[in-house]
Design a protein around this motif. Sequence first.
Motif, PDB file in Angstrom:
ATOM      1  N   MET A 133     129.892  40.588  17.032  1.00  0.00           N
ATOM      2  CA  MET A 133     128.171  40.413  17.336  1.00  0.00           C
ATOM      3  C   MET A 133     128.007  39.024  17.862  1.00  0.00           C
ATOM      4  SD  MET A 133     126.349  43.024  14.513  1.00  0.00           S
ATOM      5  CE  MET A 133     126.381  41.540  13.352  1.00  0.00           C
ATOM      6  N   ALA A 134     128.598  38.476  18.639  1.00  0.00           N
ATOM      7  CA  ALA A 134     128.054  37.110  19.266  1.00  0.00           C
ATOM      8  C   ALA A 134     127.296  37.219  20.275  1.00  0.00           C
ATOM      9  CB  ALA A 134     129.594  36.449  19.386  1.00  0.00           C
ATOM     10  N   ASN A 135     126.841  38.587  20.745  1.00  0.00           N
ATOM     11  CA  ASN A 135     126.136  38.647  21.910  1.00  0.00           C
ATOM     12  C   ASN A 135     124.435  39.179  21.517  1.00  0.00           C
ATOM     13  OD1 ASN A 135     127.955  38.704  24.342  1.00  0.00           O
ATOM     14  ND2 ASN A 135     128.883  40.566  22.980  1.00  0.00           N
ATOM     15  N   PRO A 136     123.542  38.714  22.240  1.00  0.00           N
ATOM     16  CA  PRO A 136     122.209  39.127  22.189  1.00  0.00           C
ATOM     17  C   PRO A 136     121.987  40.486  22.315  1.00  0.00           C
ATOM     18  CG  PRO A 136     122.214  37.590  24.050  1.00  0.00           C
ATOM     19  CD  PRO A 136     123.593  37.711  23.331  1.00  0.00           C
ATOM     20  N   TYR A 137     121.027  41.155  21.528  1.00  0.00           N
ATOM     21  CA  TYR A 137     120.542  42.430  21.731  1.00  0.00           C
ATOM     22  C   TYR A 137     119.226  42.526  22.280  1.00  0.00           C
ATOM     23  CZ  TYR A 137     124.743  43.995  18.499  1.00  0.00           C
ATOM     24  OH  TYR A 137     125.606  44.366  18.027  1.00  0.00           O
ATOM     25  N   LEU A 138     118.906  43.797  22.895  1.00  0.00           N
ATOM     26  CA  LEU A 138     117.535  43.918  23.294  1.00  0.00           C
ATOM     27  C   LEU A 138     117.411  45.505  23.193  1.00  0.00           C
ATOM     28  CD1 LEU A 138     114.620  43.175  24.160  1.00  0.00           C
ATOM     29  CD2 LEU A 138     115.409  43.402  26.543  1.00  0.00           C
ATOM     30  N   CYS A 139     116.495  46.148  22.439  1.00  0.00           N
ATOM     31  CA  CYS A 139     116.374  47.632  22.533  1.00  0.00           C
ATOM     32  C   CYS A 139     116.227  48.129  23.677  1.00  0.00           C
ATOM     33  CB  CYS A 139     115.136  47.885  21.331  1.00  0.00           C
ATOM     34  SG  CYS A 139     115.032  49.849  21.316  1.00  0.00           S
ATOM     35  N   PRO A 140     117.006  49.257  24.030  1.00  0.00           N
ATOM     36  CA  PRO A 140     116.841  49.868  25.493  1.00  0.00           C
ATOM     37  C   PRO A 140     115.601  50.549  25.190  1.00  0.00           C
ATOM     38  CG  PRO A 140     118.704  50.837  24.356  1.00  0.00           C
ATOM     39  CD  PRO A 140     118.225  49.632  23.490  1.00  0.00           C
ATOM     40  N   CYS A 179     112.391  50.408  22.881  1.00  0.00           N
ATOM     41  CA  CYS A 179     111.001  49.941  22.838  1.00  0.00           C
ATOM     42  C   CYS A 179     111.110  48.620  23.698  1.00  0.00           C
ATOM     43  CB  CYS A 179     110.805  49.795  21.474  1.00  0.00           C
ATOM     44  SG  CYS A 179     111.834  48.335  20.686  1.00  0.00           S
ATOM     45  N   LYS A 180     112.173  48.030  24.155  1.00  0.00           N
ATOM     46  CA  LYS A 180     112.420  47.007  25.166  1.00  0.00           C
ATOM     47  C   LYS A 180     111.601  45.647  24.426  1.00  0.00           C
ATOM     48  CE  LYS A 180     112.494  50.077  28.949  1.00  0.00           C
ATOM     49  NZ  LYS A 180     112.153  51.182  28.271  1.00  0.00           N
ATOM     50  N   THR A 181     111.244  45.543  23.433  1.00  0.00           N
ATOM     51  CA  THR A 181     110.600  44.357  22.697  1.00  0.00           C
ATOM     52  C   THR A 181     111.306  43.652  21.598  1.00  0.00           C
ATOM     53  OG1 THR A 181     109.391  45.665  21.074  1.00  0.00           O
ATOM     54  CG2 THR A 181     108.168  45.122  23.365  1.00  0.00           C
ATOM     55  N   ASN A 182     112.065  44.446  21.182  1.00  0.00           N
ATOM     56  CA  ASN A 182     112.657  43.999  19.689  1.00  0.00           C
ATOM     57  C   ASN A 182     114.280  43.423  20.124  1.00  0.00           C
ATOM     58  OD1 ASN A 182     113.851  43.583  17.314  1.00  0.00           O
ATOM     59  ND2 ASN A 182     114.793  45.808  16.935  1.00  0.00           N
ATOM     60  N   ARG A 183     114.266  42.126  19.675  1.00  0.00           N
ATOM     61  CA  ARG A 183     115.544  41.377  19.986  1.00  0.00           C
ATOM     62  C   ARG A 183     116.205  40.850  18.810  1.00  0.00           C
ATOM     63  NH1 ARG A 183     116.127  39.317  25.289  1.00  0.00           N
ATOM     64  NH2 ARG A 183     114.400  39.827  26.613  1.00  0.00           N
ATOM     65  N   THR A 184     115.427  40.960  17.549  1.00  0.00           N
ATOM     66  CA  THR A 184     115.826  40.525  16.085  1.00  0.00           C
ATOM     67  C   THR A 184     116.094  41.469  15.045  1.00  0.00           C
ATOM     68  OG1 THR A 184     113.414  40.286  15.477  1.00  0.00           O
ATOM     69  CG2 THR A 184     114.561  38.264  16.971  1.00  0.00           C
ATOM     70  N   ARG A 185     115.640  42.603  14.949  1.00  0.00           N
ATOM     71  CA  ARG A 185     115.568  43.547  13.931  1.00  0.00           C
ATOM     72  C   ARG A 185     116.510  44.517  14.205  1.00  0.00           C
ATOM     73  NH1 ARG A 185     110.891  42.061  14.441  1.00  0.00           N
ATOM     74  NH2 ARG A 185     110.330  44.327  15.230  1.00  0.00           N
ATOM     75  N   ILE A 228     124.564  50.865  16.751  1.00  0.00           N
ATOM     76  CA  ILE A 228     123.265  49.880  16.275  1.00  0.00           C
ATOM     77  C   ILE A 228     122.035  50.748  16.499  1.00  0.00           C
ATOM     78  CG2 ILE A 228     121.962  48.041  17.099  1.00  0.00           C
ATOM     79  CD1 ILE A 228     124.997  47.242  16.396  1.00  0.00           C
ATOM     80  N   GLN A 229     121.176  50.561  15.346  1.00  0.00           N
ATOM     81  CA  GLN A 229     119.897  51.124  15.342  1.00  0.00           C
ATOM     82  C   GLN A 229     118.889  50.012  15.340  1.00  0.00           C
ATOM     83  OE1 GLN A 229     118.672  52.567  11.656  1.00  0.00           O
ATOM     84  NE2 GLN A 229     117.441  54.240  12.468  1.00  0.00           N
ATOM     85  N   CYS A 230     117.779  50.458  16.346  1.00  0.00           N
ATOM     86  CA  CYS A 230     116.874  49.373  16.138  1.00  0.00           C
ATOM     87  C   CYS A 230     115.975  49.351  15.072  1.00  0.00           C
ATOM     88  CB  CYS A 230     115.948  49.922  17.349  1.00  0.00           C
ATOM     89  SG  CYS A 230     114.458  48.754  17.644  1.00  0.00           S
ATOM     90  N   GLY A 231     115.632  48.212  14.772  1.00  0.00           N
ATOM     91  CA  GLY A 231     114.765  48.175  13.239  1.00  0.00           C
ATOM     92  C   GLY A 231     113.497  48.445  13.554  1.00  0.00           C
ATOM     93  N   ALA A 232     112.982  48.347  14.662  1.00  0.00           N
ATOM     94  CA  ALA A 232     111.729  48.461  15.225  1.00  0.00           C
ATOM     95  C   ALA A 232     111.095  49.870  15.374  1.00  0.00           C
ATOM     96  CB  ALA A 232     110.896  47.433  16.239  1.00  0.00           C
ATOM     97  N   CYS A 233     112.045  50.514  16.409  1.00  0.00           N
ATOM     98  CA  CYS A 233     111.759  52.038  16.775  1.00  0.00           C
ATOM     99  C   CYS A 233     112.494  52.951  16.079  1.00  0.00           C
ATOM    100  CB  CYS A 233     111.510  52.058  18.323  1.00  0.00           C
ATOM    101  SG  CYS A 233     113.223  52.002  19.029  1.00  0.00           S
ATOM    102  N   ASN A 237     117.730  41.476  30.904  1.00  0.00           N
ATOM    103  CA  ASN A 237     116.420  41.086  30.572  1.00  0.00           C
ATOM    104  C   ASN A 237     116.549  39.743  29.823  1.00  0.00           C
ATOM    105  OD1 ASN A 237     114.526  43.097  31.730  1.00  0.00           O
ATOM    106  ND2 ASN A 237     115.894  44.309  30.451  1.00  0.00           N
ATOM    107  N   PRO A 238     117.146  38.626  30.330  1.00  0.00           N
ATOM    108  CA  PRO A 238     117.115  37.283  29.789  1.00  0.00           C
ATOM    109  C   PRO A 238     115.770  36.705  29.062  1.00  0.00           C
ATOM    110  CG  PRO A 238     117.744  37.087  31.946  1.00  0.00           C
ATOM    111  CD  PRO A 238     117.467  38.270  31.800  1.00  0.00           C
ATOM    112  N   ARG A 239     116.100  36.121  28.111  1.00  0.00           N
ATOM    113  CA  ARG A 239     114.737  35.513  27.527  1.00  0.00           C
ATOM    114  C   ARG A 239     114.429  34.445  28.538  1.00  0.00           C
ATOM    115  NH1 ARG A 239     113.241  36.375  21.658  1.00  0.00           N
ATOM    116  NH2 ARG A 239     111.256  36.168  22.403  1.00  0.00           N
TER     117      ARG A 239
END
Length: 83
Positions: A1-8, A10-16, A59-64, A80-82
């Motif tokens: 898990m050394a890669n950043p995630y972005l929820c496909p 809700c497209k906003t969650n990058r942390t939970r 992986i489960q998105c903690g937001a949606c 979609n990099p930051r």
Amino acid sequence: MANPYLCPNCKTNRTRFNVIEQNPVAVKLDPSTGDVVQQYEDGELDMFHLPYKGSERLIQCGACGIVGEEEMYIKRAQSNPRA
């Protein structure tokens, strides 16, 4: 898990996120009762029982709440990099 995630989804969650580790257990059930008749060890499946070939990690998105393959979350973050 050394890669950043972005929820496909809700497209906003990058942390939970919830990481779901899968541990499949091959069993043979009694067709009438549903009781476990036999539990197979690794490599001893009979010829009619296919081995599990799914993902080891979901992986489960903690937001949606959407659940999906880890690769989906990684690819979405890469596309979609930051800024």
